[in-house]
Enzyme design. Structure first.
Site, PDB file in Angstrom:
ATOM      1  NE  ARG A 190      -9.942   1.583  -3.761  1.00  0.00           N
ATOM      2  CZ  ARG A 190      -9.659   1.718  -5.037  1.00  0.00           C
ATOM      3  NH1 ARG A 190     -10.088   2.747  -5.707  1.00  0.00           N
ATOM      4  NH2 ARG A 190      -8.946   0.831  -5.665  1.00  0.00           N
ATOM      5  CG  HIS A 209      -1.984   5.235  -1.322  1.00  0.00           C
ATOM      6  ND1 HIS A 209      -2.656   6.300  -1.878  1.00  0.00           N
ATOM      7  CD2 HIS A 209      -2.431   4.122  -1.957  1.00  0.00           C
ATOM      8  CE1 HIS A 209      -3.491   5.849  -2.806  1.00  0.00           C
ATOM      9  NE2 HIS A 209      -3.363   4.546  -2.886  1.00  0.00           N
ATOM     10  CB  CYS A 261      -0.901   0.010   1.235  1.00  0.00           C
ATOM     11  SG  CYS A 261      -2.029  -1.392   1.357  1.00  0.00           S
ATOM     12  CB  CYS A 294      -6.117  -1.304  -2.852  1.00  0.00           C
ATOM     13  SG  CYS A 294      -6.643   0.408  -3.061  1.00  0.00           S
TER      14      CYS A 294
END
Length: 274
Positions: A231, A187, A183, A235
């Site tokens: 969501r 991000h 992730c 991802c």
């Protein structure tokens, strides 16, 4: 001597050209971001998510299941039947299950205990597809909307909340899948984007607030309201991770990590996204 001067002049022109291109790119990027923001604002004025919220409220109040009971006595953490502001404090620890649960896990629990569904029935069809609407997504839209305008206030008071938050943080940085992504690959820094898509830095309050407080959201490209479960599932799918089970604890852990990082932000969902 003349050759040296020519080289210096050429180098200066090259640097100037590079700086000009960089400035133009930055301006174009800024202009694009501004236009996208305007586009989203125009769309938000007629957000179809309102239809999902209305349908979810109806499902919340409608008797169903073997016990022919509604969900109106479901305790989302603020007492049986209290929906206002509940989503802004989830995920959280629940004494009756001795677990940290997100909204969708808690909904499944209430559908089992109050309405008499089996666990399999309560978790069935969590995400809508063509011609197959999802009751869960409608319920989530309604309950999330009940926190609109409320400040995010996710606690880490219980030892389990702290443990699950740490697990979510570990998962955020965990690299895996065919691309060796995490992730954090997309991000964890400022100013990243994929094509026209901005990638918020979820480690900062500003980035986490901007992202978390707008989910669930109506996806224009899919014609459905999608939850935070969806969501995060999507991802992980894009990172080529193994498909997580719906309602899994790892998704709850990631949600808790992000929700806690978003503390202080005003919840403004369900929103609308591309």
């Amino acid at each position: 001597m003349k050759t040296s001067r020519r080289r210096c002049a050429g180098a200066a022109l090259a640097v100037a050209g590079t700086l000009a291109l960089a400035a133009a790119a930055a301006h174009a990027q800024g202009s694009t971001a501004e236009e996208i923001a305007k586009y989203r604002q125009m769309l938000a004025e007629g957000n179809p998510a309102e239809l999902w919220e209305a349908a979810g409220e109806e499902l919340w109040k409608k008797p169903a299941g073997p016990k022919n009971a509604s969900l109106e006595q479901c305790d989302l953490g603020k007492g049986p039947g209290v929906t206002k502001g509940a989503y802004a404090e989830l995920p959280r620890f629940f004494k009756d299950t001795a677990r940290v649960m997100d909204l969708e896990q808690r909904l499944a629990y209430c559908r089992v205990t109050l309405q008499g569904l089996t666990q399999e029935e309560a978790l069935k069809h969590p995400f809508a597809s063509t011609g197959k609407p999802s009751d869960i997504e409608r319920l989530v839209a309604f309950l999330a909307g009940e926190s609109r305008g409320v400040k995010m206030n996710v606690a880490l008071n219980h030892p389990e909340e702290k443990r699950v938050y740490a697990l979510g943080q570990k998962m955020f940085f965990y690299r895996g899948g065919a691309y060796d992504f995490a992730c954090a690959t997309c991000h964890a820094v400022d100013g990243q984007r994929i094509r026209l898509q901005e990638l918020p830095n979820l480690l900062t309050p500003q980035g986490a607030q901007a992202a978390y407080t707008t989910w669930p959201a109506y996806r224009v490209s899919q014609g459905e309201v999608r939850s935070m479960q969806h969501r995060l599932y999507d991802c992980l799918r894009q990172q080529r991770f193994p498909e997580p089970a719906y309602g899994s604890d790892v998704i709850t852990a990631l949600s808790l990590f992000l929700a806690r990082n978003a503390n202080g932000g005003t919840y403004d969902g369900p929103a609308m996204k591309r």
